[in-house]
Design a protein around this motif. Structure first.
Motif, PDB file in Angstrom:
ATOM      1  N   GLU A 192     -36.144  33.861   6.846  1.00 17.41           N
ATOM      2  CA  GLU A 192     -35.117  33.377   5.929  1.00 17.41           C
ATOM      3  C   GLU A 192     -35.176  31.856   5.803  1.00 17.41           C
ATOM      4  O   GLU A 192     -34.970  31.308   4.719  1.00 17.41           O
ATOM      5  N   PRO A 244     -35.233  35.075  -6.692  1.00 15.39           N
ATOM      6  CA  PRO A 244     -35.724  36.450  -6.819  1.00 15.39           C
ATOM      7  C   PRO A 244     -36.787  36.560  -7.914  1.00 15.39           C
ATOM      8  O   PRO A 244     -36.597  36.079  -9.032  1.00 15.39           O
ATOM      9  N   HIS A 284     -45.217  36.762  -2.442  1.00 15.90           N
ATOM     10  CA  HIS A 284     -44.706  38.061  -2.869  1.00 15.90           C
ATOM     11  C   HIS A 284     -44.627  39.054  -1.706  1.00 15.90           C
ATOM     12  O   HIS A 284     -43.580  39.674  -1.465  1.00 15.90           O
ATOM     13  N   HIS A 301     -41.981  38.213   0.959  1.00 16.79           N
ATOM     14  CA  HIS A 301     -40.637  38.515   0.486  1.00 16.79           C
ATOM     15  C   HIS A 301     -40.354  40.008   0.570  1.00 16.79           C
ATOM     16  O   HIS A 301     -39.273  40.438   0.982  1.00 16.79           O
ATOM     17  N   GLU A 302     -41.331  40.811   0.159  1.00 15.55           N
ATOM     18  CA  GLU A 302     -41.154  42.258   0.184  1.00 15.55           C
ATOM     19  C   GLU A 302     -40.990  42.764   1.613  1.00 15.55           C
ATOM     20  O   GLU A 302     -40.169  43.635   1.891  1.00 15.55           O
ATOM     21  N   SER A 328     -37.480  42.150   2.785  1.00 11.29           N
ATOM     22  CA  SER A 328     -36.489  42.346   1.726  1.00 11.29           C
ATOM     23  C   SER A 328     -35.279  43.149   2.198  1.00 11.29           C
ATOM     24  O   SER A 328     -35.323  43.861   3.201  1.00 11.29           O
ATOM     25  N   GLY A 329     -34.193  43.043   1.425  1.00 11.73           N
ATOM     26  CA  GLY A 329     -32.958  43.734   1.762  1.00 11.73           C
ATOM     27  C   GLY A 329     -33.090  45.234   1.811  1.00 11.73           C
ATOM     28  O   GLY A 329     -32.415  45.904   2.584  1.00 11.73           O
ATOM     29  N   ARG A 330     -33.978  45.794   1.001  1.00 12.82           N
ATOM     30  CA  ARG A 330     -34.085  47.266   0.983  1.00 12.82           C
ATOM     31  C   ARG A 330     -34.572  47.797   2.318  1.00 12.82           C
ATOM     32  O   ARG A 330     -34.252  48.917   2.712  1.00 12.82           O
ATOM     33  N   TYR A 331     -35.352  47.001   3.054  1.00  8.72           N
ATOM     34  CA  TYR A 331     -35.795  47.442   4.364  1.00  8.72           C
ATOM     35  C   TYR A 331     -34.770  47.124   5.445  1.00  8.72           C
ATOM     36  O   TYR A 331     -34.631  47.874   6.400  1.00  8.72           O
TER      37      TYR A 331
END
Length: 294
Positions: free
Chosen positions: A105, A113, A237, A240-241, A244-247
């Motif tokens: 972070e 984004p 890229h 970031h992935e 990422s928040g989804r993980y």
């Protein structure tokens, strides 16, 4: 006498940076490395008095959180005005940094984004991103994401050297989509050829059907608990992935594993699952078709 390798750690006094400090200091002890601590004061006016205060604070934090056994490490404290991204390149060069260790972070927070930036513009050295959940232990299992059809000899040699330093098991993980039997045979042939060329023998090559790199990492983490993932890309890229928040919402297994990024200009899209690379690939195809038609 050859100087010790140097590890650079950006530090902003947050809990996440403390976790990265503890990881970096233990790694430095194992590698015989020195640590360079960098604090960027942002828009705050950096007077001589305030700079001295921040230098003292950096020293006291490292004394407090590195532990008595690690206080013998050589430490350099650097305080700069401005922000991290604008200061990293010069600090890396001026202090001859070999490895950047950072909380993800802290390194990626100012990137909008969808924005993709060049990693070599951040720093010319490799980057090790350490999630807050990660705890250091001598590396026993290192996983390098590879494309068997797009290999970089320098990256392979660097990772083999790291595995040799820790006497770790090295897995070369090739992820692929649903391929025809002929293509699978070609991959197996490439794996056999690569195995014969490797200088570090405690290495396994795994071909796994999974188009998405991070899903593949997550599946692998669940089964084998790696201590370090290694990728070779040149922009933000994939990093970031990875974080990422989804993980984070699903507490994915790979979020407990540090990610080392080396630099390689890939001929093909990252593991067939990188949205940015695939979009760029389609643009290049369209440009090629347009040029041919024109």
């Amino acid at each position: 006498m050859k100087p010790n390798p140097r590890i650079l750690l950006p530090f902003n006094f947050t809990d996440a940076c403390v976790a990265a400090l503890q990881y970096a200091s233990q790694l430095a002890a194992h590698l015989g490395a020195d640590i360079v601590l960098l604090h960027c004061a942002g828009d705050t006016q950096l007077t001589a008095t305030y700079q001295s205060h921040l230098m003292s604070r950096l020293g006291s934090f490292t004394d407090r959180y590195m532990g008595p056994a690690l206080k013998s490490l050589t430490r350099f404290c650097v305080v700069r005005s401005g922000f991290l991204r604008e200061n990293l390149p010069s600090v890396v060069e001026n202090h001859r940094v070999d490895l950047l260790v950072a909380n993800p972070e802290a390194l990626l927070e100012d990137i909008a984004p969808g924005q993709v930036l060049s990693l070599p513009e951040f720093a010319s050295c490799p980057m090790l991103l350490v999630p807050p959940q990660a705890l250091f232990q001598p590396l026993k299992e290192i996983v390098l994401s590879v494309d068997l059809t797009d290999l970089d000899a320098g990256v392979l040699e660097r990772v083999q050297k790291l595995a040799r330093t820790f006497s770790a098991h090295l897995t070369l993980l090739h992820l692929h989509g649903n391929v025809e039997a002929v293509q699978l045979c070609q991959l197996q042939k490439a794996a056999t050829q690569l195995r014969a060329e490797l200088t570090y023998r405690n290495t396994t090559i795994v071909c796994q059907e999974e188009e998405d790199l991070l899903e593949g990492f997550n599946d692998f983490s669940e089964l084998y608990t790696p201590d370090l993932f290694v990728v070779a890309t040149r922009d933000t890229h994939l990093l970031h992935e990875y974080f990422s928040g989804r993980y984070r919402k699903t507490s994915a297994y790979h979020l407990h594993t540090p990610l080392l990024n080396l630099y390689q200009a890939h001929k093909t899209a990252c593991s067939g699952g990188c949205t940015h690379c695939n979009t760029r690939e389609r643009q290049l195809e369209q440009e090629t078709v347009s040029a041919a038609q024109g």
